[in-house]
Design a protein around this motif. Structure first.
Motif, PDB file in Angstrom:
ATOM      1  N   PRO A 278      32.888  20.548  50.097  1.00 13.99           N
ATOM      2  CA  PRO A 278      33.549  21.043  48.884  1.00 13.99           C
ATOM      3  C   PRO A 278      33.519  19.973  47.794  1.00 13.99           C
ATOM      4  CG  PRO A 278      35.181  20.458  50.550  1.00 13.99           C
ATOM      5  CD  PRO A 278      33.842  20.338  51.215  1.00 13.99           C
ATOM      6  N   SER A 279      33.259  20.405  46.567  1.00 17.75           N
ATOM      7  CA  SER A 279      33.162  19.458  45.457  1.00 17.75           C
ATOM      8  C   SER A 279      34.455  19.349  44.671  1.00 17.75           C
ATOM      9  CB  SER A 279      32.023  19.878  44.514  1.00 17.75           C
ATOM     10  OG  SER A 279      32.237  21.204  44.049  1.00 17.75           O
ATOM     11  N   VAL A 280      35.336  20.322  44.787  1.00 15.32           N
ATOM     12  CA  VAL A 280      36.602  20.294  44.039  1.00 15.32           C
ATOM     13  C   VAL A 280      37.738  20.596  44.998  1.00 15.32           C
ATOM     14  CG1 VAL A 280      35.544  20.955  41.840  1.00 15.32           C
ATOM     15  CG2 VAL A 280      36.322  22.725  43.428  1.00 15.32           C
ATOM     16  N   ASP A 281      38.948  20.297  44.525  1.00 12.52           N
ATOM     17  CA  ASP A 281      40.122  20.595  45.338  1.00 12.52           C
ATOM     18  C   ASP A 281      40.286  22.104  45.483  1.00 12.52           C
ATOM     19  OD1 ASP A 281      40.674  17.938  45.649  1.00 12.52           O
ATOM     20  OD2 ASP A 281      42.043  17.843  43.926  1.00 12.52           O
ATOM     21  N   SER A 282      40.702  22.514  46.655  1.00 17.45           N
ATOM     22  CA  SER A 282      40.875  23.944  46.922  1.00 17.45           C
ATOM     23  C   SER A 282      42.141  24.449  46.229  1.00 17.45           C
ATOM     24  CB  SER A 282      40.967  24.195  48.423  1.00 17.45           C
ATOM     25  OG  SER A 282      39.790  23.756  49.070  1.00 17.45           O
ATOM     26  N   PRO A 283      42.106  25.674  45.713  1.00 18.98           N
ATOM     27  CA  PRO A 283      43.313  26.246  45.085  1.00 18.98           C
ATOM     28  C   PRO A 283      44.268  26.788  46.141  1.00 18.98           C
ATOM     29  CG  PRO A 283      41.521  27.813  44.960  1.00 18.98           C
ATOM     30  CD  PRO A 283      40.940  26.562  45.595  1.00 18.98           C
ATOM     31  N   VAL A 284      45.436  27.200  45.691  1.00 27.97           N
ATOM     32  CA  VAL A 284      46.419  27.824  46.576  1.00 27.97           C
ATOM     33  C   VAL A 284      46.146  29.319  46.625  1.00 27.97           C
ATOM     34  CG1 VAL A 284      48.859  28.292  46.954  1.00 27.97           C
ATOM     35  CG2 VAL A 284      48.132  26.050  46.111  1.00 27.97           C
ATOM     36  N   VAL A 285      46.010  29.848  47.844  1.00 26.73           N
ATOM     37  CA  VAL A 285      45.617  31.244  48.038  1.00 26.73           C
ATOM     38  C   VAL A 285      46.762  31.992  48.703  1.00 26.73           C
ATOM     39  CG1 VAL A 285      43.961  32.783  49.155  1.00 26.73           C
ATOM     40  CG2 VAL A 285      43.207  30.573  48.264  1.00 26.73           C
ATOM     41  N   PRO A 286      47.134  33.174  48.190  1.00 23.39           N
ATOM     42  CA  PRO A 286      48.128  34.008  48.893  1.00 23.39           C
ATOM     43  C   PRO A 286      47.484  34.632  50.130  1.00 23.39           C
ATOM     44  CG  PRO A 286      47.369  35.117  46.921  1.00 23.39           C
ATOM     45  CD  PRO A 286      46.732  33.767  46.903  1.00 23.39           C
ATOM     46  N   LEU A 287      47.804  34.099  51.271  1.00 22.68           N
ATOM     47  CA  LEU A 287      47.144  34.507  52.515  1.00 22.68           C
ATOM     48  C   LEU A 287      47.368  35.985  52.801  1.00 22.68           C
ATOM     49  CD1 LEU A 287      45.523  33.498  54.934  1.00 22.68           C
ATOM     50  CD2 LEU A 287      47.673  32.889  56.041  1.00 22.68           C
ATOM     51  N   ASP A 288      48.589  36.462  52.592  1.00 22.04           N
ATOM     52  CA  ASP A 288      48.883  37.864  52.900  1.00 22.04           C
ATOM     53  C   ASP A 288      48.130  38.811  51.979  1.00 22.04           C
ATOM     54  OD1 ASP A 288      51.657  38.564  50.839  1.00 22.04           O
ATOM     55  OD2 ASP A 288      50.623  36.635  50.937  1.00 22.04           O
ATOM     56  N   ARG A 289      47.979  38.430  50.683  1.00 22.92           N
ATOM     57  CA  ARG A 289      47.284  39.299  49.743  1.00 22.92           C
ATOM     58  C   ARG A 289      45.799  39.404  50.075  1.00 22.92           C
ATOM     59  NH1 ARG A 289      47.998  37.609  43.690  1.00 22.92           N
ATOM     60  NH2 ARG A 289      50.168  37.773  44.425  1.00 22.92           N
ATOM     61  N   VAL A 290      45.194  38.242  50.446  1.00 22.78           N
ATOM     62  CA  VAL A 290      43.774  38.269  50.826  1.00 22.78           C
ATOM     63  C   VAL A 290      43.582  39.131  52.065  1.00 22.78           C
ATOM     64  CG1 VAL A 290      41.840  36.854  51.600  1.00 22.78           C
ATOM     65  CG2 VAL A 290      43.328  36.019  49.781  1.00 22.78           C
ATOM     66  N   ALA A 291      44.497  39.018  53.026  1.00 23.56           N
ATOM     67  CA  ALA A 291      44.390  39.814  54.245  1.00 23.56           C
ATOM     68  C   ALA A 291      44.499  41.304  53.936  1.00 23.56           C
ATOM     69  CB  ALA A 291      45.466  39.397  55.239  1.00 23.56           C
ATOM     70  N   LYS A 292      45.405  41.658  53.034  1.00 24.26           N
ATOM     71  CA  LYS A 292      45.556  43.069  52.683  1.00 24.26           C
ATOM     72  C   LYS A 292      44.301  43.608  52.000  1.00 24.26           C
ATOM     73  CE  LYS A 292      50.599  42.827  52.236  1.00 24.26           C
ATOM     74  NZ  LYS A 292      51.754  42.866  51.293  1.00 24.26           N
ATOM     75  N   ALA A 321      43.209  26.705  50.162  1.00 24.91           N
ATOM     76  CA  ALA A 321      41.856  26.923  50.664  1.00 24.91           C
ATOM     77  C   ALA A 321      41.069  27.720  49.621  1.00 24.91           C
ATOM     78  CB  ALA A 321      41.879  27.665  51.998  1.00 24.91           C
ATOM     79  N   GLU A 322      39.741  27.752  49.796  1.00 24.19           N
ATOM     80  CA  GLU A 322      38.904  28.576  48.937  1.00 24.19           C
ATOM     81  C   GLU A 322      39.126  30.047  49.301  1.00 24.19           C
ATOM     82  OE1 GLU A 322      36.988  27.911  46.445  1.00 24.19           O
ATOM     83  OE2 GLU A 322      37.251  25.730  46.500  1.00 24.19           O
ATOM     84  N   PRO A 323      39.345  30.915  48.322  1.00 26.72           N
ATOM     85  CA  PRO A 323      39.583  32.338  48.630  1.00 26.72           C
ATOM     86  C   PRO A 323      38.451  32.969  49.428  1.00 26.72           C
ATOM     87  CG  PRO A 323      40.147  31.854  46.350  1.00 26.72           C
ATOM     88  CD  PRO A 323      39.484  30.630  46.883  1.00 26.72           C
TER      89      PRO A 323
END
Length: 443
Positions: A278-292, A321-323
């Motif tokens: 990875p070349s950049v810092d990972s953003p904050v990902v809503p885990l539940d929203r991605v799963a849905k 993490a990366e989305p």
């Protein structure tokens, strides 16, 4: 043959210390023994000087003065007399002699007084040797006590000297399989620098080779996407065309093959993306929203197969993490569960926090994974005994690499319940958010 460098060093140094101690102790013993004998000769000479000066005569026993030394003064008279031993002793000249008295070996000093009378100061040689041996033994006792101390110090020095090498090996063992970072030389002994330089050179060559393989896979998969998409489009255009039944079956088979090829290319591209640094810092990902979102995308496929796909629990959790990584991870897990679950089965998804960990859990009612395949199930292109499905063998391998890159853990458990057997996949990430309370594990 001893292969351990530490053992070879310790055995070699132990042999040197023991050999040096034995040789040094032998020389010290002999030197101390000779010194003790000379000291006793000096004592006999001093006693003889006292007797010659008239300080005492032979009728004054010396046993009370030094009982252990067992020194006697024998008067020999002015002329030889008595036994053969007495006459022979009288004929000896003044000085130190070793003679036989009463059948025993004696060490004595002969002297002649001014009046012509002679006397001898004698001492048994066995007593002298015993006294000298005791004194010599006391001399080598410190050496004997020093040897175990030297062996202990040697073992400690060897262990301390080899500690950087052991620490370096431990760091290598603890690193991730895909970690080819150069080894640091700071803080290591200079003797290890050539070794570290050679390893870093090897790691650099491996990195270049791995990068070439990654670029080749990514480029090949990318270049193949366009013609596969074009072929898929042409196959779709055949749907309104009147075709014989046999040709229609061949078109369906062609579509399935292209769909399988398309899935393989997508997995190869995802694999190449996850292996890239990875070349950049990972953003904050809503885990539940991605799963849905993933469950919503996969829901039509599950419905067509008659599978009940849904959430057991979905807590609002955020993860850094990366989305695309999280979406790929969850999609591969659900895709595997849907493909291997028979019609009428169930796939339950859970997103929750448990014991300081963010957990993703996918549980199905499929056949599970044979126990003999569990050790290799994360290897790329490994499909085990389940060769009849249209999978590529990359799904779980990609999941494992994503989990490792995010510092998480993954566990696969076959459910042996007779009511609803299947497979449970549990992924845990270290939680960085404490807003949501923990819950009991889903079973």
């Amino acid at each position: 043959m001893i292969k351990s460098l530490r053992a070879r060093l310790f055995i070699g140094l132990t042999a040197i210390i023991l050999l040096t101690g034995v040789v040094g102790g032998a020389f010290a013993y002999l030197w101390a023994f000779d010194e003790a004998i000379e000291m006793q000769d000096s004592i006999l000479t001093q006693i003889a000087n006292f007797a010659q000066n008239g300080s005492f005569r032979g009728d004054q026993s010396l046993r009370g003065i030094d009982a252990e030394a067992d020194v006697d003064v024998e008067e020999l008279g002015t002329t030889p007399s008595g036994s053969v031993e007495d006459r022979k002793l009288w004929t000896l000249r003044d000085g130190l002699h070793t003679v036989s008295r009463h059948g025993r070996s004696m060490r004595g000093v002969l002297r002649t007084r001014s009046d012509g009378s002679r006397f001898a100061v004698v001492q048994r040689t066995s007593i002298r040797d015993e006294i000298a041996g005791d004194m010599a033994l006391r001399t080598i006792l410190p050496i004997a006590a020093l040897i175990p101390c030297l062996l202990l110090v040697t073992a400690m020095v060897i262990a301390r000297s080899l500690r950087p090498m052991v620490r370096l090996a431990a760091d290598l063992d603890a690193s991730r399989p895909d970690d080819i970072t150069r080894l640091p030389s700071a803080g290591t002994p200079s003797e290890l620098h050539p070794f570290i330089v050679s390893i870093n050179g090897l790691l650099e060559r491996v990195r270049l080779l791995v990068d070439q393989q990654r670029r080749f896979i990514a480029d090949a998969a990318h270049e193949l996407r366009t013609p596969i998409a074009a072929l898929s489009l042409q196959a779709e255009n055949l749907d309104p065309v009147e075709l014989p039944e046999a040709a229609r079956d061949r078109v369906v088979t062609l579509k399935e093959g292209m769909q399988r090829t398309k899935r393989l290319l997508e997995q190869l591209l995802a694999l190449a993306r996850q292996e890239a640094d990875p070349s950049v810092d990972s953003p904050v990902v809503p885990l539940d929203r991605v799963a849905k979102e993933v469950v919503a995308d996969m829901f039509p496929d599950a419905v067509r197969k008659g599978i009940d796909l849904g959430f057991e629990i979905a807590q609002p959790i955020e993860i850094k993490a990366e989305p695309v990584m999280i979406a790929t991870l969850i999609r591969n897990l659900i895709d595997n569960a849907v493909r291997f679950t028979p019609p009428g089965g169930r796939v339950d998804v859970g997103v929750y926090r448990e014991g300081g960990h963010d957990v993703i859990q996918v549980e199905d009612t499929g056949p599970g994974i044979p126990s003999e395949d569990l050790d290799r199930i994360f290897e790329p292109f490994f499909r085990g005994k389940r060769t009849t499905d249209d999978g590529t063998g990359l799904g779980l391998s990609i999941v494992k690499r994503i989990v490792d890159r995010l510092g998480g853990t993954i566990a696969l458990d076959n459910i042996s319940s007779s009511a609803s057997p299947g497979l449970r996949v549990t992924i845990r990430f270290q939680s960085s958010n404490t807003d949501v309370g923990s819950i009991d594990k889903i079973t």
